[in-house]
Write an enzyme that holds these catalytic residues in place. Structure first.
Site, PDB file in Angstrom:
ATOM      1  N   LYS A 232      13.284 -13.861   2.221  1.00 35.30           N
ATOM      2  CA  LYS A 232      12.149 -13.379   1.430  1.00 35.30           C
ATOM      3  C   LYS A 232      12.506 -11.964   1.005  1.00 35.30           C
ATOM      4  O   LYS A 232      12.585 -11.052   1.832  1.00 35.30           O
ATOM      5  CB  LYS A 232      10.867 -13.421   2.258  1.00 35.30           C
ATOM      6  CG  LYS A 232       9.653 -12.915   1.481  1.00 35.30           C
ATOM      7  CD  LYS A 232       8.357 -13.494   2.015  1.00 35.30           C
ATOM      8  CE  LYS A 232       7.170 -12.827   1.343  1.00 35.30           C
ATOM      9  NZ  LYS A 232       5.919 -13.544   1.591  1.00 35.30           N
TER      10      LYS A 232
ATOM     11  N   GLU B 217      12.532 -11.599   6.134  1.00 33.07           N
ATOM     12  CA  GLU B 217      11.941 -10.756   5.082  1.00 33.07           C
ATOM     13  C   GLU B 217      12.229  -9.267   5.289  1.00 33.07           C
ATOM     14  O   GLU B 217      11.473  -8.573   5.957  1.00 33.07           O
ATOM     15  CB  GLU B 217      10.422 -10.967   5.011  1.00 33.07           C
ATOM     16  CG  GLU B 217       9.776 -10.160   3.882  1.00 33.07           C
ATOM     17  CD  GLU B 217       8.256 -10.286   3.815  1.00 33.07           C
ATOM     18  OE1 GLU B 217       7.638 -10.832   4.752  1.00 33.07           O
ATOM     19  OE2 GLU B 217       7.678  -9.815   2.825  1.00 33.07           O
TER      20      GLU B 217
END
Ligand code: 13P
Length: 340
Positions: free
Chosen positions: A219, A177
């Site tokens: 992400k 992420e």
């Protein structure tokens, strides 16, 4: 090697019509969220709140997996069932926030780096023994005067790659992420440039660290103008810029990209995901891994009171259902009206 196992977990997190619930708020973050509903951030309130979300009837039709904070991975539901087991019983895959948070990057004012690599190998083995099947590590890129810098992006990409390699070694699918923050007055073009630079470095480091891309998920943040930018843009522009940026940087071997909501409203987050999926076929699944956009409306109804739980669950179910429709590009404003 657990190559095939990693690939199948990664794919199981992004099946048609489903996405991930991010419920891995750190103690500090959940304290802030509870303040807005005037609720004490006690360990039991956190447990009861998360149990309310996880036991929403039928939610597994839209939610493939749940990212947990370490405390929750170790907690049990009211009936004594450990949370990872409770989730697995209904087919939702438990995951774990593996980083330990952000610190300022020395020498680079305004930039931050994520900590948590020390001792990570041992922690990941323990998390896996407790039932976790995937991890998450959040790095941030801030846009501002003279930032992000090359050094800042490299430090974060390097840590993400080391985390991802350790996850795979332990048999966990790493969710990578690298969030480009919405705070600031930057334009959508600046966000696109910063996101492209960030993601290019992340994938270069993942390659150097021999990470199996098929056994990972990205992400990502959407490409948006800063929250204080005077030139806000329409849904289609966000969708086109985001998909263009991802096509330039994310290899097709990655099975899925799950978006964070990052401060967008719940409806905006759904609309943007919907518009991207409506653009047609993409090399990867485009799904969601929302925290605030899935939880905020439900928490505001719940307010820490048991008698509000059924209505809060209905509101949570509704948001998850809307995002499920957005996975197919089939979400519409009418869906909101029907629920109201
Ligand atoms: P938001 O959707 O609230 O941005 O949270 C997602 C997340 O897990 C951030 O790490």
């Amino acid at each position: 090697m657990h190559k095939q196992a990693l690939e199948s977990i990664a794919r199981a997190l992004v099946p048609e019509g489903k996405g991930i619930l991010a419920a891995d708020e750190s103690d500090r973050t959940i304290k802030r969220r509870f303040e807005s509903i005037h609720l004490e951030p006690t360990e039991d309130n956190r447990r009861v709140y998360r149990e309310m979300l996880f036991t929403t009837p039928g939610i597994e039709a839209f939610i493939s997996g749940v990212i947990l904070y370490e405390e929750t991975l170790l907690q049990t539901a009211g009936d004594g069932t450990p949370f990872p087991e409770l989730l697995s019983q209904v087919g939702m895959i438990p995951g774990i926030k593996a980083d330990t948070g952000l610190v300022d990057l020395a020498g680079f004012p305004g930039e931050q780096v994520t900590e948590g690599l020390d001792g990570l190998r041992g922690r990941l083995i323990r998390y896996r023994d407790l039932g976790a099947r995937f991890g998450k590590w959040r790095a941030v890129t801030t846009i501002g005067e003279g930032i992000p810098t090359r050094a800042g992006m490299d430090a974060n990409a390097h840590a993400l790659a080391r985390y991802a390699a350790l996850c795979q070694e332990a048999g966990l699918v790493p969710i990578v992420e690298p969030e480009v923050l919405m705070e600031g007055d930057h334009t959508i073009a600046q966000c696109e440039a910063a996101t492209e630079a960030t993601l290019s470095r992340v994938y270069s480091e993942l390659f150097e660290h021999r990470v199996l891309l098929e056994g990972t998920l990205l992400k990502a943040s959407m490409v948006l103008p800063g929250a204080r930018c005077p030139q806000q843009v329409g849904v289609d522009e966000v969708a086109e810029a985001t998909v263009r940026c991802l096509r330039r940087t994310v290899p097709a071997a990655v099975p899925g990209i799950v978006f964070l909501s990052g401060g967008q409203s719940p409806e905006q987050s759904t609309e943007h995901l919907n518009a991207m999926n409506a653009l047609g076929d993409h090399p990867w699944e485009l799904s969601f891994s929302y925290g605030r956009a899935l939880q905020d409306p439900a928490r505001n109804v719940w307010k820490g009171k048991a008698e509000n739980a059924p209505e809060a669950q209905r509101v949570f179910y509704h948001r998850a259902r809307c995002n499920s429709a957005a996975r197919y590009g089939r979400y519409s404003q009418e869906m909101e009206a029907v629920a109201a």
